[in-house]
Design an enzyme around this catalytic site. Structure first.
Site, PDB file in Angstrom:
ATOM      1  N   ASP A   1     -74.439 -46.923 -41.600  1.00  0.00           N
ATOM      2  CA  ASP A   1     -75.047 -45.581 -41.585  1.00  0.00           C
ATOM      3  C   ASP A   1     -76.281 -45.596 -42.480  1.00  0.00           C
ATOM      4  OD1 ASP A   1     -75.177 -42.715 -41.095  1.00  0.00           O
ATOM      5  OD2 ASP A   1     -74.568 -42.460 -43.176  1.00  0.00           O
TER       6      ASP A   1
ATOM      7  N   TYR B   1     -82.859 -41.120 -42.310  1.00  0.00           N
ATOM      8  CA  TYR B   1     -83.418 -41.673 -41.072  1.00  0.00           C
ATOM      9  C   TYR B   1     -83.902 -40.538 -40.159  1.00  0.00           C
ATOM     10  CZ  TYR B   1     -81.406 -46.412 -41.677  1.00  0.00           C
ATOM     11  OH  TYR B   1     -81.090 -47.680 -42.093  1.00  0.00           O
ATOM     12  N   GLY B   2     -83.282 -39.364 -40.337  1.00  0.00           N
ATOM     13  CA  GLY B   2     -83.470 -38.273 -39.375  1.00  0.00           C
ATOM     14  C   GLY B   2     -84.881 -37.738 -39.251  1.00  0.00           C
TER      15      GLY B   2
ATOM     16  N   ASN C   1     -75.804 -41.039 -36.231  1.00  0.00           N
ATOM     17  CA  ASN C   1     -76.251 -40.509 -34.935  1.00  0.00           C
ATOM     18  C   ASN C   1     -77.707 -40.887 -34.665  1.00  0.00           C
ATOM     19  OD1 ASN C   1     -74.204 -38.087 -33.892  1.00  0.00           O
ATOM     20  ND2 ASN C   1     -74.040 -38.570 -36.050  1.00  0.00           N
ATOM     21  N   THR C   2     -78.543 -40.765 -35.706  1.00  0.00           N
ATOM     22  CA  THR C   2     -79.966 -41.050 -35.529  1.00  0.00           C
ATOM     23  C   THR C   2     -80.163 -42.523 -35.148  1.00  0.00           C
ATOM     24  OG1 THR C   2     -80.424 -39.373 -37.214  1.00  0.00           O
ATOM     25  CG2 THR C   2     -82.220 -40.865 -36.645  1.00  0.00           C
TER      26      THR C   2
ATOM     27  N   THR D   1     -73.867 -37.125 -38.947  1.00  0.00           N
ATOM     28  CA  THR D   1     -72.742 -37.494 -39.812  1.00  0.00           C
ATOM     29  C   THR D   1     -72.438 -36.464 -40.894  1.00  0.00           C
ATOM     30  OG1 THR D   1     -74.396 -38.690 -41.089  1.00  0.00           O
ATOM     31  CG2 THR D   1     -73.012 -39.987 -39.609  1.00  0.00           C
ATOM     32  N   HIS D   2     -73.488 -35.744 -41.342  1.00  0.00           N
ATOM     33  CA  HIS D   2     -73.311 -34.823 -42.469  1.00  0.00           C
ATOM     34  C   HIS D   2     -72.703 -33.483 -42.076  1.00  0.00           C
ATOM     35  CE1 HIS D   2     -75.868 -37.714 -44.375  1.00  0.00           C
ATOM     36  NE2 HIS D   2     -75.933 -37.030 -45.496  1.00  0.00           N
TER      37      HIS D   2
HETATM   38  N1  DGL Z   1     -76.760 -40.307 -40.719  1.00  0.00           N
HETATM   39  C1  DGL Z   1     -77.758 -39.433 -40.131  1.00  0.00           C
HETATM   40  C2  DGL Z   1     -77.291 -38.982 -38.743  1.00  0.00           C
HETATM   41  O1  DGL Z   1     -76.110 -38.996 -38.422  1.00  0.00           O
HETATM   42  C3  DGL Z   1     -78.041 -38.221 -41.004  1.00  0.00           C
HETATM   43  C4  DGL Z   1     -78.746 -38.533 -42.297  1.00  0.00           C
HETATM   44  C5  DGL Z   1     -80.134 -39.092 -42.102  1.00  0.00           C
HETATM   45  O2  DGL Z   1     -81.054 -38.350 -41.678  1.00  0.00           O
HETATM   46  O3  DGL Z   1     -80.300 -40.274 -42.374  1.00  0.00           O
HETATM   47  O4  DGL Z   1     -78.092 -38.614 -37.930  1.00  0.00           O
END
Ligand code: DGL
Length: 273
Positions: free
Chosen positions: A11, A43-44, A75-76, A190-191
């Protein structure tokens, strides 16, 4: 391929620990190695190109350490890089969270109107809309980027007036749709599961919230069974290890809330990708 190898979970940071928690619940005999790319979080808000590059580097690290399956909990990263990861690491199963989330939403909706709450990058790429359309072509999907939710979740502000106001604001277009409002919301980041209660209040009664963690864990379990890769109980005790690319103290402190169990900072290995 040895069934004793751990499952790799990757992640952008601590959020994927919600997925690891679901995996540990469904697969208590398995060992896991979790990598959070905290140095490059979030990452988003980044381009798909950068996210895909980061995801390949993280996967390289986990594969080098020896894993039997890779779960892309972010997810990203799933949206930006899953096909590239599956192509590059074709020797092991590589599972993302978008398809399982889309399947959970399609199973939950009655009206066929689904909202996806996700990061900017996930919304821009349209991966959820495409995955839902493959399962239920007639579904109507509304995707909303909710960047602030990531910061609120990490800050631990998952309830109270600030979180409630953010949820009201992000979900306003759904409520404005009145009788055409979605009956199902995918928590496509995820958050977001830790903000479930304020999101549910803002969505109003009768709206179902789904996330991909549990469905992903079931998919991984099925894959291990199909490929004969399940760890046999009775050997060495299963282990969970953590890697982070920055700030191991913060990873442990904030991560514990997402994992649902304390993580000690000295259990987290600092790595460079
Ligand atoms: N882990 C990212 C997601 O599920 C959320 C946090 C991020 O922006 O890195 O999209």
């Amino acid at each position: 391929m040895s069934a004793d190898l751990p499952i790799g979970v990757f992640d952008s940071g601590v959020g994927g620990l919600t997925v690891l928690r679901a995996l540990c619940a469904v697969l208590p005999e398995e060992s896991f190695i979790y990598l959070g790319d905290t140095a490059r979080l979030p990452y988003g808000t980044k381009s798909e190109h950068s996210v895909a590059r980061y995801a390949l580097q993280a996967a390289d690290e986990l594969i080098e350490r020896g894993i039997k399956t890779l779960v892309v909990a972010c997810n990203t990263a799933s949206a930006a890089a899953l096909p590239a990861l599956q192509q590059r690491f074709s020797e092991i199963p590589v599972v993302g969270v978008i398809e399982p989330g889309a399947r959970a939403a399609c199973a939950a909706t009655k009206s066929g109107r689904i909202a996806v709450l996700a990061t900017e990058s996930t919304v821009r790429g349209g991966a959820y809309s495409q995955a839902i359309a493959r399962i239920r072509p007639e579904a109507e999907v509304t995707a909303i980027a909710c960047a602030l939710f990531v910061a609120l979740a990490e800050e631990g502000w998952t309830e109270g007036p600030v979180a409630a106001a953010a949820a009201e604001r992000y979900l306003a277009p759904l409520r404005a749709a009145q009788s055409r409002a979605p009956d199902t919301i995918v928590l496509g980041c995820t958050h977001f599961p830790v903000l479930k209660s304020v999101i549910a209040s803002a969505a109003g009664p009768g709206v179902r919230l789904v996330d991909s963690a549990a469905t992903t864990a079931q998919e991984v379990r099925q894959l291990l069974v199909t490929r004969g890769l399940q760890r046999v109980p009775g050997g060495a005790a299963p282990a969970v290890s953590f890697l982070a690319t920055d700030a191991v103290d913060r990873f442990a402190e904030v991560g514990g809330r997402f994992f649902g169990a304390p993580i000690a900072a000295d259990e987290v290995e600092l790595i460079d990708l």
